[in-house]
Write a protein that holds these residues in place. Sequence first.
Motif, PDB file in Angstrom:
ATOM      1  N   ALA A  44      39.648  43.186  36.084  1.00 53.40           N
ATOM      2  CA  ALA A  44      38.472  43.931  36.549  1.00 53.40           C
ATOM      3  C   ALA A  44      38.576  45.342  35.961  1.00 53.40           C
ATOM      4  O   ALA A  44      39.629  45.983  36.042  1.00 53.40           O
ATOM      5  CB  ALA A  44      38.418  43.985  38.067  1.00 53.40           C
ATOM      6  N   GLY A 101      31.292  49.734  45.380  1.00 57.23           N
ATOM      7  CA  GLY A 101      31.419  48.412  44.782  1.00 57.23           C
ATOM      8  C   GLY A 101      30.238  47.528  45.141  1.00 57.23           C
ATOM      9  O   GLY A 101      29.526  47.777  46.115  1.00 57.23           O
ATOM     10  N   ILE A 129      40.169  45.926  48.695  1.00 58.08           N
ATOM     11  CA  ILE A 129      39.277  46.916  48.110  1.00 58.08           C
ATOM     12  C   ILE A 129      39.572  48.283  48.710  1.00 58.08           C
ATOM     13  O   ILE A 129      40.170  48.393  49.775  1.00 58.08           O
ATOM     14  CB  ILE A 129      37.784  46.550  48.342  1.00 58.08           C
ATOM     15  N   MET A 150      33.932  49.128  38.874  1.00 55.16           N
ATOM     16  CA  MET A 150      34.229  48.211  39.975  1.00 55.16           C
ATOM     17  C   MET A 150      35.703  48.224  40.362  1.00 55.16           C
ATOM     18  O   MET A 150      36.076  47.679  41.396  1.00 55.16           O
ATOM     19  CB  MET A 150      33.824  46.781  39.598  1.00 55.16           C
ATOM     20  N   ALA A 151      36.553  48.816  39.514  1.00 52.74           N
ATOM     21  CA  ALA A 151      38.002  48.727  39.709  1.00 52.74           C
ATOM     22  C   ALA A 151      38.581  50.040  40.221  1.00 52.74           C
ATOM     23  O   ALA A 151      38.172  51.124  39.806  1.00 52.74           O
ATOM     24  CB  ALA A 151      38.675  48.351  38.387  1.00 52.74           C
ATOM     25  N   LEU A 168      35.177  38.783  46.137  1.00 53.60           N
ATOM     26  CA  LEU A 168      36.382  38.261  45.499  1.00 53.60           C
ATOM     27  C   LEU A 168      37.449  37.952  46.539  1.00 53.60           C
ATOM     28  O   LEU A 168      38.364  37.164  46.301  1.00 53.60           O
ATOM     29  CB  LEU A 168      36.931  39.280  44.483  1.00 53.60           C
ATOM     30  N   THR A 221      31.920  42.193  44.023  1.00 56.12           N
ATOM     31  CA  THR A 221      33.295  42.691  44.064  1.00 56.12           C
ATOM     32  C   THR A 221      33.920  42.396  45.430  1.00 56.12           C
ATOM     33  O   THR A 221      35.059  41.924  45.519  1.00 56.12           O
ATOM     34  CB  THR A 221      33.304  44.209  43.783  1.00 56.12           C
ATOM     35  N   LEU A 250      35.939  40.906  34.434  1.00 54.15           N
ATOM     36  CA  LEU A 250      34.833  41.341  35.280  1.00 54.15           C
ATOM     37  C   LEU A 250      34.560  42.817  35.015  1.00 54.15           C
ATOM     38  O   LEU A 250      35.477  43.643  35.056  1.00 54.15           O
ATOM     39  CB  LEU A 250      35.175  41.139  36.758  1.00 54.15           C
ATOM     40  N   ARG A 301      35.795  49.299  45.812  1.00 54.92           N
ATOM     41  CA  ARG A 301      36.268  48.897  44.483  1.00 54.92           C
ATOM     42  C   ARG A 301      37.510  48.033  44.649  1.00 54.92           C
ATOM     43  O   ARG A 301      38.349  48.283  45.522  1.00 54.92           O
ATOM     44  CB  ARG A 301      36.590  50.127  43.638  1.00 54.92           C
ATOM     45  N   VAL A 302      37.669  47.034  43.791  1.00 52.99           N
ATOM     46  CA  VAL A 302      38.813  46.139  43.910  1.00 52.99           C
ATOM     47  C   VAL A 302      40.048  46.818  43.287  1.00 52.99           C
ATOM     48  O   VAL A 302      39.973  47.431  42.218  1.00 52.99           O
ATOM     49  CB  VAL A 302      38.528  44.772  43.258  1.00 52.99           C
TER      50      VAL A 302
END
Lengths: 437, 437
Positions: free
Chosen positions: B291, B258, B269, B295-296, B265, B262, B97, B274-275
Motif C-alpha cells: 500500500a 483513508g 489503521i 492511503m498508507a 482491508l 482501506t 494498492l 490510513r493502513v
Amino acid sequence: MVIVGGGFGGLNAAKALGKAKVDITLVDRTNHHLFQPLLYQVATASLSPADIAVPIRGVVSPYRNIRVLMAEVVKVELEQRRVVLDRGTLDYDYLILAVGAQTNYRGHASWAHDAPGLKNLADAILVRERVLRAFEAAEREPDPEVRRRLLTFVVIGGGATGVEMAGAFAELSSFVLKRDYRVADAATTRVVLAEAGPRTLTAFAEPLSRKAEEQLTSLGVEVLHRTGVKGIDARGVTFEDGTFVPAATVLWAAGVQGTPLTASLGLEIDRIGRVKVQPDCSLPGHPEAFAIGDMAAQRDKNGVDVPGLCPAAIQQGKFVARCILDDQRSRPRGEFAYLDKGTMATIGRSRAIAQVGRLKLTGLLAWLAWMAVHILFLIGFRNRFIVMFEWIWQYITFKRGARLITGVDREGAEPPSLRAQLNVTTREPAEVAGRTA
Amino acid sequence: MVIVGGGFGGLNAAKALGKAKVDITLVDRTNHHLFQPLLYQVATASLSPADIAVPIRGVVSPYRNIRVLMAEVVKVELEQRRVVLDRGTLDYDYLILAVGAQTNYRGHASWAHDAPGLKNLADAILVRERVLRAFEAAEREPDPEVRRRLLTFVVIGGGATGVEMAGAFAELSSFVLKRDYRVADAATTRVVLAEAGPRTLTAFAEPLSRKAEEQLTSLGVEVLHRTGVKGIDARGVTFEDGTFVPAATVLWAAGVQGTPLTASLGLEIDRIGRVKVQPDCSLPGHPEAFAIGDMAAQRDKNGVDVPGLCPAAIQQGKFVARCILDDQRSRPRGEFAYLDKGTMATIGRSRAIAQVGRLKLTGLLAWLAWMAVHILFLIGFRNRFIVMFEWIWQYITFKRGARLITGVDREGAEPPSLRAQLNVTTREPAEVAGRTA
C-alpha cells in the motif's frame, strides 16, 4: 433595450450597438458564447469546452452601455413590451430575440435519451462521455457480440454536423483504439451515417457531396442513403426498412426546430417552428421587436431563404443594429439581404469540402481553408491560439487532447443515468480475470 | 499482478515495471491520471480539466505488458489474493494498492453538500460552477446584504490547498468582478481562510508561513487562527466562538482520511484511517501486497513520518516496483526512505513561498520556482505547453481562461441540486428592471 441570447446573432447585435446611445441588457441562460461549429470536436475529445466558449461578459465588458444577465426567459409579452425572466422582469423599448433552435426529433421526443443532439456544451460533454465509456466497457467485455455493439456508432442525419461527427468518430476510434486498447480493436469498430434523403450534404453541389462521401468511406464510415429511422432505444437503431443496428452510441443530427419560447410568441411559424419575420427582421405588427438567427424564417430581399447558419445570424445581428440606429436618426430601415460567403465541411485529416461561389475545393486544400476560417472566426486570441496548437499537435501525434470522463459524482460513482446506460451494455456479469497471472 | 489506482503512486509503480517480466492490470475508476496539485486552478477557472489530466491508457500505452481497466474495486480479498470489481474479479500474485485518500469531514459528513472538498475533477468543476453562479446571482441581486453573502467565500483549513484556494478566490474576485460586472463589485467581496490551529502552513518554517499570511492579507484575504468550525449549512459557516459568516461558497480543505476500501482491508489503521505498512511498504502478513501514497501510514527508515504528498507517492511507487524486481532476482528488499525535496505553495501573482532544505524563498522568486516545478512535473508535452501558455496569458491579461458554467442539463435548465442552491440565495423574487430604458 433587451437582447435575448448571446449566440452569433445576439452578440453581434450587441457589439454593433456597443458605442450607440442605447442601454442594453443582454440575457442568456448560460454565461458563455459558444462557437457551435466546433462543438463536434468537443464531443469527440479533440478540444476542451473552454477552447470554443468565451464568457459573454468578457466579450462585451469594453462596452459600458451593455449589462449582462444570466437568466432564463420565461415568456415575452409583446403587447406590454416586457420580458419575463425566471426571476424578475425587463421592460424594453427595443427587443432583439436571438434564442436559436433546438434539436428536432420529429415528434419522437423519447429518442432524445438514447440519441442526444449536439446543441450545447452539456450535449457535447455527454456524447464524449458515452463514447469514452463505450470504449472502456468494450475493453472489459468478453462477449464479442456485445463488444461490437459497444463499438458501433450511429449518426442520424447527413448534414454538415452529421458528416463531421461520423468522420470524427471514425478517426477517434481508429487512432485511439489502435494504440491504447488491448481487447477492443479498431477492426471491430463500426461507424454508420444514416441519411433519410438520396444524398448527404444537400447544401453543397452534388459532385462535392459525392466527394465527401468518398472521403467518409475511405475512413471506414458506412454511408446509408434513403434510410429513415423507425425507432431508437438503448440497444440500438431500427431503420424504416426493418434493419436493426445494435449500437451503444447514437447521435441525432437530423435537423433543428424552433424553441417553445418562439412558439409562445403567438405569431405565425413555419413547419419547423421558426417565426416568420418581416424584410427588416422585425416581428409582424411589432417594429420594435426583432427575431434573428436560427429562430427566424425569412426570405430575403433577393428572394433567398436565409439559411440557419452562423454567417446568416451574424449578418442579421449587425443588420438589426443598423435598423435601430436608422430609427434613431429617423431614416427608413433597409431590407435584409443575405450574403452567401460559401460553405464548408470537414471529414477528417486532410479531408474536407468547400464551396465558395463557383469555386469548389476538396481534400487537403479544403481542409486547410476550413481550419483557417474556423480559427479566424473564433473569438479571442487565447482560443485561437489553443485551438491552433491542439490541431497541430493532433496532426503530428494522432492523439486526442481531451479524452476525459469527468461525470463522476462526488462519491466517485457514475451518475444514475450513466450507470443505467452501462448496465444495459453489460447484462451478464463476466469474469475479466485470466490475463493476469 | 494488479495495481489499483492510477494516481502518482500507482502510475509510477506501473511505469517502473513497464519493461519487467510481469503482466500488469492497472485498475482505476476514472480514465485519467490527475495532477492534483493544480486542481485548485480548475476550481478557480484558470485551467481546463483536460490541462491537468491525461488518459491513463495514453501514459502506459508504450508498455505492452500493462493493460488498463476502468472499474470500481468493491473489495480486496487478501487471503484469496483476489480483487473484486464492480463487475468481475482479478486474481493476483502481486498487488499494489494506491487508492489515495478522501476528504475528512471529522464526523460531519452532512457538511459535504455545502462545503465540497477538492479531490477530483468533479469536485473542481462543482466548485467552479458554484463560484461563477454566485457571481451571476450577485449581479442580479438588488438586496446588498444578500449580495454580500453571495460574494463571500470561506475556505476551511490552512494547509497548502486552503491557502492556494483562498489566494485564487481573492484574485478571481478582484480581477474578474472589477472588469466584467456592473452591480456586484470587488469591494463587496470577502474571502475568509479559517484555520483551527495557531498558524497556517504548518509544513513550512514559521517565518515562511507568516510571510504567506502577509501575502494573503495583501490580497484582501481575512486569515483567522484558532477558529474551528461548529456548523456549515446552505446559509454559511458558524465558527466555534459562535460567529456566523453568511457565505454562498464554502470550501473544505481541512484534511483527508483513508477511504472505506482501506478500512475494509481489516488491518491496523491510524487515527485518520490510513493502513499501517511495513518498512518495505507491504501490508503486515502479506509481503505480496503493498500500500503506497496517501492511503498508507509509514515511518520510514530514518524515522520520518512519510507525508501525504505527491513526491512521497512517486517515490513509494518506484520503491515497491524495485521490491518486486528484487523478489524476482531473489535479492532482499530494502526499506523505504523518503527524500524530502522541499515544499512550496503559491498564493497569487508573484506571491509564493518555497522551502528546500535550509533554503527559503518568498515572493516572485518562489513563484517562478513554483511554476517551473509544476510544469516539469506535469505529464506530457501538450499539458506542459498549454498550462505554460495559460499562465503567461493570464499574467499579461488578468483574464481567466476557463470561466465556464457547463452544468446545464440537456433541456438547458440547471440540475435540480444547483437550482435548489440558487433558490436559497434568492429567497425573494425581485424586480431587475429599472436600468433598462
